[in-house]
Design a protein around this motif. Structure first.
Motif, short mmCIF file in Angstrom:
data_model
loop_
_atom_site.label_atom_id
_atom_site.label_comp_id
_atom_site.label_asym_id
_atom_site.label_seq_id
_atom_site.Cartn_x
_atom_site.Cartn_y
_atom_site.Cartn_z
N TYR A 50 32.00 39.78 45.43
CA TYR A 50 33.40 40.10 45.63
C TYR A 50 34.33 39.66 44.51
O TYR A 50 34.18 38.57 43.96
CB TYR A 50 33.89 39.49 46.94
N CYS A 51 35.29 40.52 44.21
CA CYS A 51 36.39 40.19 43.32
C CYS A 51 37.45 39.49 44.18
O CYS A 51 37.47 39.66 45.40
CB CYS A 51 36.95 41.48 42.72
N ALA A 52 38.34 38.74 43.55
CA ALA A 52 39.37 38.04 44.33
C ALA A 52 40.30 39.00 45.07
O ALA A 52 40.96 38.62 46.03
CB ALA A 52 40.19 37.14 43.40
N CYS A 53 40.34 40.27 44.67
CA CYS A 53 41.21 41.23 45.35
C CYS A 53 40.63 41.66 46.70
O CYS A 53 41.28 42.38 47.45
CB CYS A 53 41.44 42.45 44.47
N GLY A 54 39.40 41.22 47.00
CA GLY A 54 38.82 41.53 48.30
C GLY A 54 37.83 42.68 48.28
O GLY A 54 37.19 42.98 49.29
N SER A 59 33.91 48.14 43.01
CA SER A 59 34.92 49.00 43.64
C SER A 59 36.34 48.51 43.37
O SER A 59 37.31 49.08 43.88
CB SER A 59 34.74 49.05 45.16
N CYS A 60 36.47 47.43 42.61
CA CYS A 60 37.81 46.89 42.32
C CYS A 60 38.56 47.85 41.40
O CYS A 60 37.97 48.47 40.52
CB CYS A 60 37.65 45.52 41.65
N SER A 61 39.87 47.95 41.61
CA SER A 61 40.66 48.93 40.84
C SER A 61 40.64 48.65 39.34
O SER A 61 40.76 49.55 38.53
CB SER A 61 42.10 48.94 41.36
N ILE A 62 40.49 47.39 38.97
CA ILE A 62 40.46 47.02 37.54
C ILE A 62 39.02 47.07 37.01
O ILE A 62 38.70 47.75 36.05
CB ILE A 62 41.01 45.60 37.33
N TRP A 63 38.15 46.31 37.67
CA TRP A 63 36.78 46.14 37.15
C TRP A 63 35.99 47.45 37.16
O TRP A 63 35.13 47.66 36.32
CB TRP A 63 36.03 45.03 37.89
N SER A 64 36.25 48.33 38.13
CA SER A 64 35.50 49.60 38.15
C SER A 64 35.73 50.39 36.85
O SER A 64 34.79 50.95 36.30
CB SER A 64 35.89 50.43 39.38
N LEU A 249 46.12 35.13 43.13
CA LEU A 249 44.74 35.34 42.72
C LEU A 249 44.51 36.84 42.71
O LEU A 249 44.52 37.46 43.74
CB LEU A 249 43.79 34.64 43.69
N LYS A 250 44.39 37.40 41.54
CA LYS A 250 44.34 38.86 41.46
C LYS A 250 42.92 39.38 41.37
O LYS A 250 42.38 39.91 42.34
CB LYS A 250 45.20 39.33 40.30
N HIS A 251 42.31 39.26 40.21
CA HIS A 251 40.99 39.90 40.05
C HIS A 251 39.96 38.96 39.43
O HIS A 251 39.26 39.35 38.49
CB HIS A 251 41.12 41.17 39.20
N LEU A 252 39.87 37.75 39.92
CA LEU A 252 38.86 36.85 39.38
C LEU A 252 37.47 37.26 39.87
O LEU A 252 37.29 37.57 41.05
CB LEU A 252 39.10 35.41 39.83
ZN LIG Z 1 39.66 43.11 41.86
#
Ligand SMILES: [Zn+2]
Length: 293
Positions: A50-54, A59-64, A249-252
């Protein structure tokens, strides 16, 4: 080509507040908190943790976006990249990594290029000038120094007794809470050697680059003073430090379980553990070591 983009690398032993510092620095203008980037490929992409965004990292909006673009430009396949990275940054092989990175083979060259491309994409996609990487492993400094970015090391230290006390905690695995595996208490002499070695290596491997030691205890008791050198006219950042938060905590990726919260405040004073999980002998030993801290 050198450019003015900067990687702030938080190095030191675990349980020293590295994720906290990462999140605090992420509140600076144009800065992006990336968490323990060293685990991005393995835990983030492969294990879909999981990314910190949940969201799971892929599937994270940034990391994807970063994963998709990195796949297009990376030379090594992901498994090879992961294998090379864990070998290069392991404290067991530090000397051989140092030697092989001085005159990189073709494969190592590809690894360094791929790492550079990953940072390029993070800078671009998050539109930031500073990336905070709290991977902690001092061996990663050998790799970072080879990249095209300015590196600033923040060496976070914490009293040995509190680190040891923290390592004695038992926590069951819970992916959604950000705990990726069962945490079992570690032996005291193992923790001591690791604490000593990681702090020593961080210091030695930072020679020749920008370096700042930060004491966790001071960071918590007086964040404005301890991070005054980072304020640099950034009024919003100063305001947040003064108010002790909120820090979002956004996208750790990877890192301490508290990354799964929405925001945090810096506690009013350092957690006083009184070393309550330690045996009598461990307590005496820790007190002796911390006398010199
Ligand atoms: Zn994220």
């Amino acid at each position: 080509m050198m450019n003015n983009r900067t990687i702030i690398y938080i190095s030191g032993e675990g349980h020293s507040g590295t994720t906290l510092l990462d999140v605090i620095l992420g509140a600076k203008k144009s800065a992006f908190s990336s968490g323990e980037l060293i685990f991005f490929a393995q835990k983030g992409i492969k294990n879909r943790e999981y990314c910190a965004c949940g969201n799971p990292v892929p599937s994270c909006s940034i990391w994807s976006n970063i994963i998709r673009e990195w796949d297009k430009v990376r030379t090594l396949d992901l498994d090879e990249y992961i294998k090379l990275q864990s070998r290069l940054t392991s404290k067991r092989y530090i000397l051989s990594s140092y030697i092989s990175l001085r005159n990189p083979s073709k494969k190592l060259h590809c690894f360094l290029e791929d790492t550079n491309k990953l940072f390029d994409l993070i800078f671009k996609i998050t539109d930031s000038k500073v990336i905070i990487d709290s991977s902690k492993a001092p061996g990663r400094l050998l790799v970072l120094k080879k990249l095209n970015y300015k590196i600033k090391v923040m060496h976070l230290t914490r009293r040995f007794g509190d680190v040891l006390n923290s390592y004695k905690k038992e926590v069951p695995r819970n992916l959604e809470e950000g705990i990726e595996h069962d945490i079992v208490p570690l032996g005291s002499s193992y923790v001591f050697r690791s604490w000593l070695l990681k702090n020593f290596l961080t210091y030695v491997l930072s020679i020749g680059i920008s370096y700042k030691r930060i004491k966790y205890e001071n960071l918590v008791s007086n964040p404005v003073d301890e991070l005054s050198f980072m304020i640099d006219g950034d009024k919003d950042f100063l305001k947040k430090l003064t108010a002790r938060g909120p820090f979002y905590l956004k996208h750790l990726v990877a890192g301490n379980k508290f990354r799964m919260q929405d925001h945090i405040y810096i506690a009013e004073k350092p957690m006083n553990t009184s070393y309550h999980r330690l045996s009598g002998a461990d307590k005496a030993f820790a007190k002796f070591i911390d006398y010199f801290y």
